[in-house]
Structure formats: structure tokens, C-alpha cells
Design a protein around this motif. Structure first.
Motif, mmCIF file in Angstrom:
data_model
loop_
_atom_site.group_PDB
_atom_site.id
_atom_site.type_symbol
_atom_site.label_atom_id
_atom_site.label_comp_id
_atom_site.label_asym_id
_atom_site.label_seq_id
_atom_site.Cartn_x
_atom_site.Cartn_y
_atom_site.Cartn_z
ATOM 1 N N UNK A 61 7.453 -46.349 22.016
ATOM 2 C CA UNK A 61 7.364 -46.983 20.719
ATOM 3 C C UNK A 61 8.781 -47.932 20.763
ATOM 4 N N UNK A 62 8.491 -49.203 20.599
ATOM 5 C CA UNK A 62 9.442 -50.395 20.540
ATOM 6 C C UNK A 62 9.869 -50.582 19.048
ATOM 7 N N UNK A 63 11.290 -50.043 18.759
ATOM 8 C CA UNK A 63 11.794 -50.366 17.517
ATOM 9 C C UNK A 63 12.100 -51.733 17.087
ATOM 10 N N UNK A 64 11.712 -52.196 15.901
ATOM 11 C CA UNK A 64 12.279 -53.344 15.199
ATOM 12 C C UNK A 64 12.995 -53.350 14.135
ATOM 13 N N UNK A 65 13.097 -52.061 13.695
ATOM 14 C CA UNK A 65 14.537 -51.614 12.738
ATOM 15 C C UNK A 65 14.729 -50.237 13.343
ATOM 16 N N UNK A 66 15.923 -49.969 13.214
ATOM 17 C CA UNK A 66 16.480 -48.380 13.396
ATOM 18 C C UNK A 66 16.486 -47.644 12.248
ATOM 19 N N UNK A 67 17.310 -48.131 11.329
ATOM 20 C CA UNK A 67 17.423 -47.302 10.193
ATOM 21 C C UNK A 67 17.058 -48.183 8.798
ATOM 22 N N UNK A 68 16.056 -47.631 8.059
ATOM 23 C CA UNK A 68 14.822 -46.825 8.524
ATOM 24 C C UNK A 68 14.280 -47.289 9.984
ATOM 25 N N UNK A 69 13.546 -46.384 10.561
ATOM 26 C CA UNK A 69 12.931 -46.502 11.891
ATOM 27 C C UNK A 69 11.496 -47.101 11.812
ATOM 28 N N UNK A 70 11.219 -48.389 12.300
ATOM 29 C CA UNK A 70 10.014 -48.711 12.473
ATOM 30 C C UNK A 70 9.915 -49.347 13.930
ATOM 31 N N UNK A 71 8.745 -48.604 14.329
ATOM 32 C CA UNK A 71 8.466 -48.955 15.634
ATOM 33 C C UNK A 71 7.048 -49.023 16.158
ATOM 34 N N UNK A 72 6.787 -49.970 17.115
ATOM 35 C CA UNK A 72 5.215 -50.077 17.609
ATOM 36 C C UNK A 72 5.119 -49.785 19.044
#
Length: 505
Positions: A61-72
């Protein structure tokens, strides 16, 4: 939340603000500078990190933000299985992930004209028939990075391309619980009674920020009472209890609707004559006209013509080439053809009728073979369709390969749904300041290498290390300028301060 103090400790947590254009925009609000001594005093406190108990995520899962965590998920993995494994399903978090004891869980249903009910998890599982539905979820802002160029977007996360996944959800129909609360769902569904006070289901989640403000969204009540709408309060995902990242213990699943409607960690359902007043519902997921910009029109709210920016509930038709992956080197020794695979989906239950694929950037097209192992009926095609096509290489390409020359291909696709809606070629006609409903042709850059064994796939290491990229294979700005990755001043290992309880899902 910085409470008038230095922003530095706050930004140690919320690092997406460090992306260059955000800093430049905020510079106009600078009112002065502290002396070095006062600056040291101002930042001499620790801003609490609500994300320390977030779950540990899969490395694919590749994160585009860490906090909050959003990953694709890596795009090339989406065609490996028809159902996306739980650990690879894209994760959209607006706030920190709550850690809820299932024995303490309570869902409240309230509103005008119904009996207020409070249901435990056991009540939900035992008092109502179980219903299962296979549906694709896609974030309304998927492919947002494609729109971020000369004209800037000021809404996170900047999804690259993979915020779309498919799962089989298990739970109870919303209409069954609403009926239990005294709502005449059958007459409402048939239009036999008028219910002006019952127009929307508002959802509130257990996820909160540092001030206690929770996530919220809503959906039209017609979808909830429709016997064929398949809207459920889900407690299972692919035959297992919901993972924490996906709403444990109960979430809303609204097939055919945008991801933001499908509230996770569901705390309260309110029957209302109005949509949710939460900012995500009222501000974030609206489709503005191309001439509207954040800087000029949306930095102060409300804009003058909000009536021209409807809230997004259904996503337009979409297809993505997943294999070959972006910036890949394909071994082609002795090859005369290439296989292209991908996924296609349309919101609102519309069926994918055809997917056309091209290996020359859209100059010529051919129809792909479609794969959907489950049966879904008219206007209830909630789940995606996978496609594949083995395409003979043109004569000029075969000649170059025979002569030992590398050949670069521009692979793309366009899907057509049952309304005969087709993906547009370019984004400019529908560019919008919120970066939603993005569905123009997705171009995949692939290099054919005649000196490598057929079937060997390698990643072109001269390009971005991030496996998913925008259309065409490159970021308009280096991805590592997102702030939380390589900014030396704010770089830290996100796992060094993770609480032990984050280990469980």
C-alpha cells in the motif's frame, strides 16, 4: 489545533502541509517572525499524536499522506485477483483510526418520525438477516495528482491512481434496520407516501480529531430504502470481520456511490431532511466549473454560485491499464505481441459494456475481452470489470525489435458503460478545483526490450521510485516534495513512535 502556539510541533504530525504550493499560499498570512529565543520557547511543547495507535499497513500500500494515513495498492496488483485482498484494499482515513472494543460498540439510529434505537454489534448480527454484496469502492478524488500541474489543487490526499478496490461485504440491509425503527420503507420505496422530513441518512463516525470533531457524510434515503439498492451496515469484509482500517466493527456500504458516503466506524445514523453539514460533505466533494480556482474563489466560503457545484455521489466511467505497469521494461526477445490488462468501473450501478485498448497513445483501438466472474443485474453492476487483450505488434515495432532496438509504447484504454458514456481523452474540459471525478485516458509508458527474455518485467529505475504514477508515467513535481518523505527538517521514521496496540487490525 496549534492553539496560538508555534505550528512546528503541529506540522510534525500533519506534514502534508509542507508541499511547496501550500507553503507559498500560506506565506501571505505571515504577520511577523519570532526571535530565535521566543521561537524556542514557543515550540517547547509536544503536540499529541493521535495516530500512534493506527494499524500497521501492508508494504504494497503506497501512502500519499501519513497522518491521516491514505494509501493505494500498487496498480499492477489489481488484476491479480478479482476480489481485492483486505490488506491491499485502498485505505482512506480522514482522521485517526479509532480502536473500538466490539463488546462496547453501540450504533444509534434516530430522527423525525422513527423510534430511536441503540444496537450493539451482537444485536446487528443476530436480529436481522445477513446480506452480502460485492461492490467496488473508489475515492471521489482518485487520480487527483493528474490534475495538479500549472493549476494547483489544495485538497489532500493527492491520490495517484489506485484509490479503487473491490470486496465482498457482509452485513444487514439498511432498510431492515430502518423498518425496525418504525419507518415504512416499502411505501417509501414505491413512492406511495411523501416524507419531506426523511430525505437523507446522515452518518457520524467514531473517528475524531484532537478537538472531538468527528467525520460525517450522508446519502439520499431513496438508496437506503430501495429493496434492490443493496445498501448495508457492514460488519464483514471478504468473509472476515472488518479490519480496523476499513471501519471495524461496523461501517456503511452504499454500492455505486463514492467512497466518502460509506462512513467507517459508524457511531450514529440520523434521518433528516438535510444533507450532512460536515465539511467533507459540504465542501470537499463538489464538482466546480473549470474556471473556479481555490485561490480566487474557494479560499473563502461559501463561493458565490454553490448551486453550480453539485455534491458528488456517483463516479463517472473509469478504466485503468494495470499491466504492463508504468515505466516497466518488458523482455520481448522473439515476441510478436503484447498482453494488456486492467480494470474498469462505472458509478451508479452502470455496466461496463466495452473497453477499448491502444498501444499507440490512442491513434488506433481494439476491443478487449471482459472478465466478471459474478452475476449482477441491470443497474446493479456494483463491482468492476477486468479486461485483457493480446495485441499483435505493428510491423514497424516488430522490425525495430528484430533489429535489437528498444521500443517505447504509449498504452491506454477507454471504457464505455451501459449509458454509452465514454471516458474523455483529456482533463482540461472538466478540470475542477477539488480534483474529483477524474476519468480521462490513463496513459502507461512501457519500453519493449528485445535483449531480455520474453516475459521478464523490470521497473525502469531511472523514473520515480513510487510504483504508481500519474498518466504518462511522470509526476509534474517530484513526489518526494510531498513533505513527509525527504524534507530533511521534518523527516522521521513514522514507525518509531507507533504504540504497541497498533499491531492488531
Amino acid at each position: 489545533m496549534a492553539a496560538g502556539q508555534d505550528l512546528e510541533p503541529y506540522w510534525e504530525v500533519y506534514r502534508q502541509h509542507f508541499r511547496g504550493h501550500i507553503i507559498n499560499w500560506m506565506e501571505k498570512y505571515r504577520i511577523g517572525n519570532l526571535s530565535p529565543e521566543d521561537a524556542k520557547k514557543a515550540r517547547d511543547f509536544e503536540f499529541g499524536d493521535m495516530f500512534e495507535t493506527d494499524p500497521i499497513r501492508d508494504p504494497n500500500l503506497l501512502p500519499c499522506t501519513m497522518k491521516p494515513w491514505n494509501g493505494e495498492p500498487r496498480l499492477d496488483l489489481l488484476t491479480k485477483d478479482y476480489i481485492t485482498p483486505n490488506e491491499l484494499f485502498y485505505v482512506r482515513c480522514h482522521l485517526a483510526v479509532p480502536d473500538i472494543d466490539p463488546d462496547d460498540y453501540v450504533l444509534t439510529i434516530k430522527g423525525k418520525g422513527i423510534k430511536t434505537k441503540k444496537l450493539t454489534l451482537n444485536d446487528i448480527k443476530t436480529m436481522f438477516p445477513k446480506h452480502e454484496v460485492v461492490t467496488t469502492l473508489q475515492c471521489a478524488g482518485n487520480r487527483r495528482e493528474d490534475m495538479h500541474g500549472e493549476r494547483k489543487l489544495f485538497l489532500a490526499p493527492h491520490w495517484v491512481v489506485g484509490a479503487m478496490s473491490t470486496a465482498k461485504w457482509g452485513g444487514v440491509k439498511m432498510r431492515d434496520i430502518l423498518k425496525y425503527c418504525g419507518m415504512d420503507v416499502d411505501k417509501m420505496a414505491l413512492g406511495e407516501i411523501e416524507t419531506p422530513e426523511k430525505q437523507h441518512l446522515q452518518f457520524l463516525g467514531y473517528d475524531i480529531d484532537e478537538t472531538g470533531f468527528c467525520y460525517g457524510s450522508s446519502m439520499p434515503i431513496e438508496k437506503a430504502v430501495d429493496a434492490l439498492g443493496d445498501a448495508i451496515f457492514a460488519y464483514e469484509m471478504n468473509g472476515e470481520p472488518l479490519p480496523r482500517d476499513h471501519g471495524f466493527p461496523v461501517r456503511a456500504i452504499v454500492p455505486g456511490y463514492t467512497g466518502n458516503c460509506q462512513c467507517k466506524w459508524l457511531r450514529k445514523v440520523i434521518i433528516s431532511d438535510k444533507e450532512s453539514t460536515k465539511p467533507w460533505q459540504q465542501k470537499s466533494y463538489r464538482g466546480f466549473a473549470p474556471d473556479i480556482s481555490f485561490e480566487k474563489d474557494l479560499s473563502h466560503w461559501p463561493p458565490p454560485r454553490l448551486d453550480q457545484a453539485p455534491i458528488v455521489y456517483h463516479m463517472p466511467v473509469q478504466s485503468l491499464v494495470c499491466n504492463p505497469s508504468q515505466n516497466s521494461l518488458l523482455g520481448m526477445k522473439g515476441s510478436t505481441d503484447i498482453e494488456v490488462k486492467g480494470v474498469a468501473w462505472s458509478g451508479g450501478g452502470r455496466k461496463i459494456e466495452r473497453v477499448d485498448v491502444s498501444i499507440d497513445g490512442g491513434k488506433t483501438w481494439t476491443a478487449a475481452e471482459l472478465y466478471k466472474p459474478i452475476e449482477q443485474r441491470r443497474n446493479r453492476h456494483w463491482a468492476w470489470t477486468q479486461f485483457s487483450k493480446t495485441i499483435p505488434l505493428p510491423e514497424d515495432v516488430r522490425k525495430k525489435i528484430h533489429e535489437g532496438e528498444n521500443v517505447e509504447l504509449d498504452i491506454t484504454s477507454k471504457a464505455m458503460n451501459s449509458n454509452f458514456d465514454v471516458q474523455p481523452e483529456r482533463m482540461e474540459p472538466y478540470w475542477n478545483a477539488r480534483g474529483v471525478c477524474i476519468n480521462h485516458w490513463y496513459h502507461v509508458k512501457t519500453t519493449l526490450d528485445p535483449n531480455r527474455t520474453k516475459g521478464v518485467v523490470m521497473h525502469d529505475t531511472s523514473e520515480e521510485e513510487f510504483s504508481n504514477t500519474p498518466s504518462g508515467g511522470k509526476f509534474k513535481e517530484p513526489w518526494d516534495m510531498h513533505g513527509w518523505t525527504t524534507d530533511p527538517k521534518h523527516q522521521s521514521d513514522p514507525r518509531t513512535k507507533v504504540a504497541p496496540e497498533a499491531q492488531h487490525f
